[in-house]
Design a protein around this motif. Structure first.
Motif, mmCIF file in Angstrom:
data_model
loop_
_atom_site.group_PDB
_atom_site.id
_atom_site.type_symbol
_atom_site.label_atom_id
_atom_site.label_comp_id
_atom_site.label_asym_id
_atom_site.label_seq_id
_atom_site.Cartn_x
_atom_site.Cartn_y
_atom_site.Cartn_z
ATOM 1 N N GLU A 247 1.083 -1.248 0.240
ATOM 2 C CA GLU A 247 -0.027 0.051 -0.036
ATOM 3 C C GLU A 247 0.318 1.169 0.239
ATOM 4 N N ASP A 248 0.290 2.172 -0.409
ATOM 5 C CA ASP A 248 0.922 3.048 -0.474
ATOM 6 C C ASP A 248 1.062 4.215 0.797
ATOM 7 N N THR A 249 2.190 4.851 1.143
ATOM 8 C CA THR A 249 2.335 5.846 2.420
ATOM 9 C C THR A 249 1.372 6.971 2.193
ATOM 10 N N PRO A 250 0.616 7.098 3.163
ATOM 11 C CA PRO A 250 -0.254 8.917 2.997
ATOM 12 C C PRO A 250 0.973 9.703 2.886
ATOM 13 N N SER A 251 0.457 10.605 1.705
ATOM 14 C CA SER A 251 -1.394 11.058 1.180
ATOM 15 C C SER A 251 0.280 10.642 -0.271
ATOM 16 N N PRO A 252 -0.901 10.427 -1.331
ATOM 17 C CA PRO A 252 -0.436 10.931 -2.676
ATOM 18 C C PRO A 252 -0.221 12.316 -3.371
ATOM 19 N N ASP A 253 0.478 12.589 -3.990
ATOM 20 C CA ASP A 253 0.747 13.507 -4.786
ATOM 21 C C ASP A 253 0.261 13.893 -5.432
ATOM 22 N N TYR A 254 -1.106 13.284 -5.896
ATOM 23 C CA TYR A 254 -2.555 13.465 -6.563
ATOM 24 C C TYR A 254 -2.979 14.434 -5.712
ATOM 25 N N GLN A 255 -3.106 13.193 -4.640
ATOM 26 C CA GLN A 255 -4.202 14.437 -3.439
ATOM 27 C C GLN A 255 -3.854 15.584 -2.684
ATOM 28 N N TRP A 256 -3.014 15.487 -2.958
ATOM 29 C CA TRP A 256 -2.348 16.871 -2.090
ATOM 30 C C TRP A 256 -1.997 17.716 -2.970
ATOM 31 N N PHE A 257 -1.464 17.489 -4.751
ATOM 32 C CA PHE A 257 -2.106 18.912 -5.132
ATOM 33 C C PHE A 257 -3.170 18.701 -6.410
ATOM 34 N N TYR A 258 -3.653 17.885 -6.800
ATOM 35 C CA TYR A 258 -4.710 18.000 -6.977
ATOM 36 C C TYR A 258 -5.768 17.166 -7.376
ATOM 37 N N ASP A 259 -6.726 16.798 -6.188
ATOM 38 C CA ASP A 259 -7.669 16.409 -6.357
ATOM 39 C C ASP A 259 -8.366 17.782 -5.379
ATOM 40 N N PRO A 260 -9.532 18.063 -6.525
ATOM 41 C CA PRO A 260 -10.542 19.031 -5.610
ATOM 42 C C PRO A 260 -10.546 19.007 -4.244
ATOM 43 N N SER A 261 -11.308 17.808 -3.879
ATOM 44 C CA SER A 261 -11.463 17.901 -2.320
ATOM 45 C C SER A 261 -10.458 18.141 -1.366
#
Length: 782
Positions: free
Chosen positions: A440-454
């Motif tokens: 499993e990936d470590t918190p948190s994915p760069d997509y969420q940090w930089f691109y996830d609208p939420s």
């Protein structure tokens, strides 16, 4: 008041119970991590995160394990090989196997089997109808008291006078506030609550233990659900990082369940000899963008050269073909040249729950073939692709056979906010393919940090949060815990985004630079996917037994039954921790040979035999004074002593960091860089950039001491009137610094006198060495 006094007395009784610390032994600890197929059908997310999280606990505790289903427990499976069974969110049970499950567990408990139960156990059938579970409850002595609590509750220590909780202060909070309530388990009669879920006014048991009639049972009220009890970081108000210590409690709960109240040392193998094991996961979602691929690859290559941390770089193959393999292939090969690996991120990035055999073959087989063919066709063959990174949404475990028949190494994601750790040799739903490693990936994915609208954070906030997560894992979890955060090519290159209500950052790069600095400045183990996969298989598949007698421990590590013949060749660099003692390791022998690779509480393992391997460990009240290796960031196949010092073999394609302890001045032959005693700690730090045989030599005295050198020293000869160093060729300027009680008359490089700088106060001498070809002799004349 009576309740408080009673609890205190029970805890004091537990603390003072003793097994004779002079002599103890244990043979082949092994657990079964159990999930329910019925639970998976009803709540696959909770079941999967629980399974993966408990596998991480087993690996961090150093306990070998098998992945089981409830149907295995109810069937003809021999349960006598398991010292404990962990039931992971097994709320639902198929009605046809219920009676057999009751019978099997009753026999297991009667034979002194031990249990950990996380979440409600077999209270609902496969059709979501309530079961009559009284008979099973009575056998275990458990009572399910319902769903209680809310986001006002946190988990804290209720009693710290027990092996599981003694490292915590009483009433210490171990978690931030929960997202939701918990399913509360408690003993129907007796038992002791060690951790509780509380809002200060009302408290419910979170972790309870009971020992009677030879059994140890641990009840846990939802370690692994969407309530996020184990979370390090959540993007839910209030967004917060927290030094969550539940994994530490679970590790000790597992060790106690197996070993009981041991009053002396015991061994615990771990993934690596470092506090942390780090690998980069790179999802190349923008594989069609050639310039972005070139920039990303070169950035990751530089990270490998500066820190030793290497990537698994996975292409979306159909997109990569659009980018043009004639240019992509030579750049992709750079990843393997620094020790990383090329993998696949599928062919079209379209894996979902509607997959059939044709689509699996298209997404996985055709992707493998496409990457392998074009890399070879343009002159950069990489062989068989054995690595897969989950594209899109989380792939459920009941599809894992599709993965395991094609790959042995799989990186996935999806639970990092609620279950931040999950890794191991996981074989649920893999059929006959038993070597699949899942991370499993470590918190948190760069997509969420930089691109996830939420999500919405500045680059500066992201850096602070992720560095805090890194530090918590390194400092507080330790035990070789794996850090493998999900990175994307488009994020490293700050792909523009428009029309977002969230914070849009102009430059993402400082985040990755910050993580690069963390990698470069910490003593972490840096495997490639092949190395890491083998180590995780070893932790699950090998067996060991041990015995202690006074201050001596004998351990037998048995690799005869591991499933791959290659596993013993990747043991080098793993650690074997000596737990539960304040004494220090004084001396180690492996297979009858003196083994100079250990810290105060951990042995650095070399490669072993695919057979029985014997380790003898002697403990003492004070740290060992012997010269020895205390850290390696890369695989160490072999280490031996000779008359002059220590020979260490290191395997690497990128930077490998090494550290030795020595109370007398030493020099490291064949290192690319070295420094000794900079912090007055008797530590020699060094690194190499390729496979190397290193020789630690003890200098004749303290009259001449090498402080540091950024050039490779091939030999040293100390004479009465001179010190002669043989240097490896270097095409750029270099330097070395030494301390000498005598003033040199001159210093010559290949008979050519060179200028040196002197610090009169501390007798330090700085020598600046010009570039030269072929090896050279540096003469320091007195």
């Amino acid at each position: 008041m009576k309740k408080i006094i009673s609890l205190f007395l029970i805890c004091m009784f537990m603390l003072t119970r003793e097994v004779n610390p002079a002599e103890f032994s244990f043979e082949n600890p092994r657990i079964g991590i159990v999930i329910s197929k019925a639970s998976f059908k009803q709540q696959w997310g909770v079941t999967q995160m629980s399974a993966h999280g408990w596998a991480a606990v087993a690996n961090l505790a150093g306990i070998p394990y098998d992945c089981l289903f409830l149907s295995d427990i109810a069937g003809s499976k021999d349960l006598s090989i398991y010292n404990a069974l962990i039931f992971c969110q097994c709320t639902y049970v198929e009605q046809p196997i219920y009676n057999s499950l009751v019978t099997s567990l009753k026999k297991y408990i009667e034979k002194e089997g031990n249990l950990i139960i996380d979440g409600p156990f077999a209270i609902t059938d496969e059709n979501s109808e309530d079961c009559d579970h009284k008979e099973l409850d009575d056998i275990i002595g458990v009572n399910y008291s319902g769903f209680h609590g809310d986001s006002e509750y946190r988990i804290r220590t209720a009693c710290n006078l027990h092996f599981i909780t003694k490292n915590f202060a009483n009433n210490q909070y171990l978690t931030q506030h929960l997202v939701n309530g918990l399913n509360i388990l408690e003993f129907s009669d007796g038992g002791t609550v060690l951790l509780e879920s509380t809002n200060e006014d009302i408290s419910y048991p979170f972790l309870s233990i009971q020992e009677k009639s030879g059994n140890r049972i641990v009840l846990i009220s939802d370690f692994s659900t969407w309530a996020g009890a184990a979370s390090f970081f959540r993007n839910i108000e209030p967004q917060v990082f927290y030094k969550n210590m539940l994994f530490n409690a679970m590790i000790r709960a597992l060790q106690w369940t197996i070993y009981g109240d041991i009053n002396g040392p015991f061994p615990a193998p771990q993934i690596s000899n470092a506090n942390m094991t780090a690998i980069i996961r790179l999802d190349a979602d923008a594989s069609e963008n050639l310039n972005m691929q070139i920039k990303t690859i070169n950035y990751l290559v530089n990270i490998a050269k500066e820190s030793g941390v290497v990537p698994l770089y996975a292409f979306v193959s159909s997109s990569a073909t659009k980018a043009g393999w004639q240019d992509l292939a030579p750049n992709a090969k750079k990843i393997e040249e620094v020790g990383g690996q090329i993998g696949t991120h599928s062919k079209y990035h379209r894996i979902d729950r509607k997959m059939n055999e044709k689509r699996w073959s298209e997404e996985l087989d055709e992707s493998k073939q496409e990457i392998e063919f074009y890399m070879a066709d343009f002159g950069y063959p990489i062989g068989n692709i054995d690595f897969f990174i989950n594209p899109g949404n989380t792939i459920p475990m009941d599809d894992y056979e599709q993965i395991a028949r094609r790959f042995t190494f799989f990186m996935t994601h999806g639970f990092e906010q609620d279950m931040p750790l999950g890794f191991g040799n996981l074989t649920w739903y893999t059929g006959s393919y038993k070597n699949l490693v899942v991370l499993e990936d470590t918190p948190s994915p760069d997509y969420q940090w930089f691109y996830d609208p939420s999500w919405s954070y500045t680059t500066q906030q992201i850096i602070a949060y992720e560095e805090a997560i890194f530090d918590h894992m390194y400092d507080n979890i330790g035990r070789g815990v794996i850090f493998n955060e999900m990175w994307h090519d488009y994020s490293i290159n700050t792909q523009p985004q428009k029309g977002q209500e969230r914070i849009v950052n102009d430059n993402n790069k400082p985040f990755y630079d910050g993580m690069k600095a963390k990698f470069a400045t910490h003593n972490i183990y840096c495997p490639d996917p092949v190395d890491l996969g083998h180590k995780l298989r070893a932790l699950a598949q090998w067996n060991y037994k041990w015995k202690t007698k006074e201050s001596e421990i004998e351990i037998e590590l048995d690799l005869s039954n591991v499933l791959l013949d290659t596993i013993p060749y990747y043991i080098g660099g793993m650690g074997l921790r000596i737990e539960n003692t304040n004494k220090k390791i004084d001396k180690v022998y492996i297979n009858g040979q003196d083994h100079p690779a250990f810290t105060d509480n951990l042995i650095i393992l070399p490669n072993l035999k695919k057979d029985l391997n014997t380790l003898h460990v002697w403990l003492a009240d004070k740290p060992s004074s012997s010269s020895r290796l205390v850290f390696t960031s890369k695989r160490m196949p072999k280490i031996t002593k000779n008359s002059g010092g220590i020979i260490t073999e290191v395997v690497t394609n990128s930077k490998a960091k090494i550290a030795y302890y020595s109370e007398v001045p030493v020099i490291l032959i064949n290192a690319d860089y070295q420094e000794w005693n900079r912090k007055d700690d008797n530590i020699l730090l060094a690194y190499v950039n390729s496979d190397r045989s290193l020789e630690l030599r003890i200098l004749k005295g303290k009259e001449w001491v090498l402080n540091n050198a950024d050039i490779t020293i091939l030999d040293i000869k100390e004479k009465n009137s001179s010190v002669v160093l043989t240097l490896s060729a270097k095409d750029k300027p270099s330097s070395l610094c030494f301390t000498s009680v005598r003033n040199p008359v001159y210093i010559k490089l290949n008979e050519q006198e060179i200028i040196f700088e002197k610090n009169e106060k501390d007798h330090n001498y700085q020598v600046n060495i010009p570039p030269f070809s072929d090896k050279a002799t540096l003469l320091i004349k007195y």
